[in-house]
Design a protein around this motif. Structure first.
Motif, short mmCIF file in Angstrom:
data_model
loop_
_atom_site.label_atom_id
_atom_site.label_comp_id
_atom_site.label_asym_id
_atom_site.label_seq_id
_atom_site.Cartn_x
_atom_site.Cartn_y
_atom_site.Cartn_z
N GLU A 299 34.26 29.83 25.42
CA GLU A 299 33.49 28.76 26.05
C GLU A 299 33.94 28.63 27.50
N GLY A 300 32.97 28.57 28.43
CA GLY A 300 33.31 28.35 29.83
C GLY A 300 32.92 29.52 30.71
N VAL A 301 33.45 29.50 31.93
CA VAL A 301 33.11 30.51 32.93
C VAL A 301 33.85 31.82 32.62
N PRO A 302 33.16 32.95 32.60
CA PRO A 302 33.84 34.22 32.35
C PRO A 302 34.82 34.57 33.47
N ILE A 303 35.82 35.37 33.14
CA ILE A 303 36.92 35.67 34.06
C ILE A 303 36.94 37.16 34.39
N ILE A 304 37.18 37.47 35.67
CA ILE A 304 37.41 38.84 36.13
C ILE A 304 38.84 38.90 36.68
N LEU A 305 39.63 39.88 36.22
CA LEU A 305 41.00 40.02 36.68
C LEU A 305 41.09 41.11 37.75
N VAL A 306 41.90 40.85 38.78
CA VAL A 306 42.15 41.85 39.82
C VAL A 306 43.66 42.00 39.97
N PRO A 307 44.13 43.15 40.45
CA PRO A 307 45.58 43.34 40.64
C PRO A 307 46.10 42.44 41.76
N SER A 308 47.36 42.07 41.65
CA SER A 308 48.00 41.28 42.72
C SER A 308 48.66 42.18 43.75
N ALA A 309 48.71 43.50 43.46
CA ALA A 309 49.34 44.45 44.40
C ALA A 309 48.40 44.76 45.55
N PHE A 310 48.97 44.96 46.74
CA PHE A 310 48.16 45.22 47.94
C PHE A 310 47.66 46.65 48.00
N GLN A 311 48.26 47.57 47.22
CA GLN A 311 47.86 48.97 47.34
C GLN A 311 46.55 49.28 46.64
N THR A 312 45.92 48.28 46.02
CA THR A 312 44.60 48.48 45.42
C THR A 312 43.54 48.01 46.41
#
Length: 412
Positions: free
Chosen positions: A247-260
């Motif tokens: 339930e709620g807004v879907p989530i997209i995960l991204v890396p926290s590393a700067f090399q991406t």
């Protein structure tokens, strides 16, 4: 002798130090004198004729690095020789080659080059004797001669051009120092967003109007305060594989590393505007601390009637609660196994069965950079390092894959 041939002659002989500037002309020892800005017969690949001043400054400074040479020439106010012209020009001036396609020794038309005026075909012997004797004293009064006068026309355009000095060359114009065109892109994007917002509102108004045209009995059966039965802000539901409903807004995960390539700093511009901005550039533009969550919407589409869905973008999986994982629909992968450490899944096979995976790369990167990723069930998205107009197509591919994945999970 023309300026180019004279300069080549002095360069081959090693007499460049004998070329001295006096006011607005170069004196080649006691042999020749030419205006500093006189055009030579050597034509640049860009189409202009190099001046004597430009060629002399280059041949005296050809040994320094090209960027340093350009900077020094600009400081002196002298137009520079372009990089493609450097080697062939130097080879010609130093005598390594005897000719070049870039050299154009232009001869004036025959009618204008020389004018011959016959003064006399036969002159009185005494008159001729007086005329010539005043010249060299060796005239035989019994001879009759033909005297000609040679008149060379004045090329006024060459005189004018030789006094001109370009304020900026092509390279200087392209540098655009101190100018940032990001504001132009932002303004254009805002206008597009406003246009799409108006169209979206018009479609909603159309749905409301259509509802109100329904029969009164159908309106009475709704039992809701809004007689149209239309809810402009429905609470989104997301169905995931395994029977779980998030339930709620879907989530997209991204890396926290700067090399991406895609991070929480630049994901909004890429997914919403279809423009890739490097993370380091966005960090400099942003004010304040890094956001924990960014909301993105698909603001452009091949289908204008498609419903716009909001997504949360996060880069800290450790901060997600158990119920939050049911809302995770996509992840931008770094290409490293350790990215999935402490995730509530058995392995990457289970992850990419339940979550859509994307790997962003530059199209000219080596294959090794995606070697591990190719073993996973993820979609590789390639973008150009320099051609920003191609970013929109890449962003659309991400949205199309994501929407297809979400629909398949909703019906599983």
């Amino acid at each position: 002798m023309d300026p180019l041939s004279a300069l080549r002659d002095f360069t081959v002989r090693g007499d460049l130090d004998k070329i001295v500037r006096v006011n607005d002309e170069f004196r080649f020892g006691s042999d020749y004198s030419f205006p500093c800005h006189a055009e030579t017969a050597y034509r640049s690949k860009q189409g202009n004729l190099y001046t004597l001043e430009t060629l002399l400054y280059y041949v005296n400074n050809h040994h320094i690095k090209h960027t340093d040479y350009i900077q020094c020439a600009r400081t002196q106010g002298i137009p520079s020789v372009t990089f493609p012209d450097r080697k062939p020009l130097l080879d010609y001036l130093t005598g390594k080659i005897s000719s070049s396609d870039s050299i154009e020794f232009l001869l004036p038309p025959q009618n204008d080059a020389v004018h011959l005026t016959k003064i006399s075909t036969t002159l009185d012997a005494a008159s001729n004797a007086n005329l010539i004797s005043s010249d060299n004293g060796h005239y035989d009064a019994s001879d009759s001669r033909v005297f000609t006068q040679i008149e060379t026309p004045v090329d006024y355009m060459s005189l004018i051009c030789s006094s001109e000095r370009p304020l900026k060359d092509r390279e200087g114009l392209l540098e655009c120092k101190g100018r940032n065109f990001y504001a132009v892109l932002t303004s254009a994007t805002k206008r597009e967003e406003e246009r799409q917002r108006i169209e979206s509102q018009q479609r909603k108004d159309g749905l409301v109007a259509k509802s109100r045209l329904m029969g009164s009995d159908e309106r009475g059966m709704t039992g809701f305060g809004d007689e149209s039965g239309y809810d402009p802000n429905p609470k989104p539901k997301l169905h995931l594989k395994g029977g779980k409903i998030g339930e709620g807004v879907p989530i997209i995960l991204v890396p926290s590393a700067f090399q991406t390539l895609i991070t929480i700093y630049n994901v909004k511009e890429f997914l919403e505007d279809g423009v890739y901005i490097p993370t380091d550039v966005k960090v400099k533009q942003m004010k304040g601390a890094k956001p924990d969550c960014v909301t993105v919407q698909k603001k452009f589409s091949r289908d204008r009637d498609r419903v716009v869905t909001a997504y949360e973008v996060r880069d800290k999986p450790s901060a997600l609660k158990a119920e939050d994982w049911d809302r995770v629909v996509a992840v931008f992968v770094l290409g490293k196994e350790w990215q999935f450490k402490d995730w509530p899944f058995k392995d990457h096979v289970e992850i990419f069965n339940k979550i859509m995976g994307f790997f962003m790369r530059f199209e000219d990167d080596s294959v090794e950079s995606a070697k591990i990723v190719k073993q996973w069930n993820v979609k590789i998205i390639s973008i150009s390092k320099n051609k920003r107009h191609q970013d929109r197509a890449a962003a659309l591919e991400v949205w199309d894959r994501l929407e297809e994945f979400v629909r398949s999970r909703a019906h599983s």
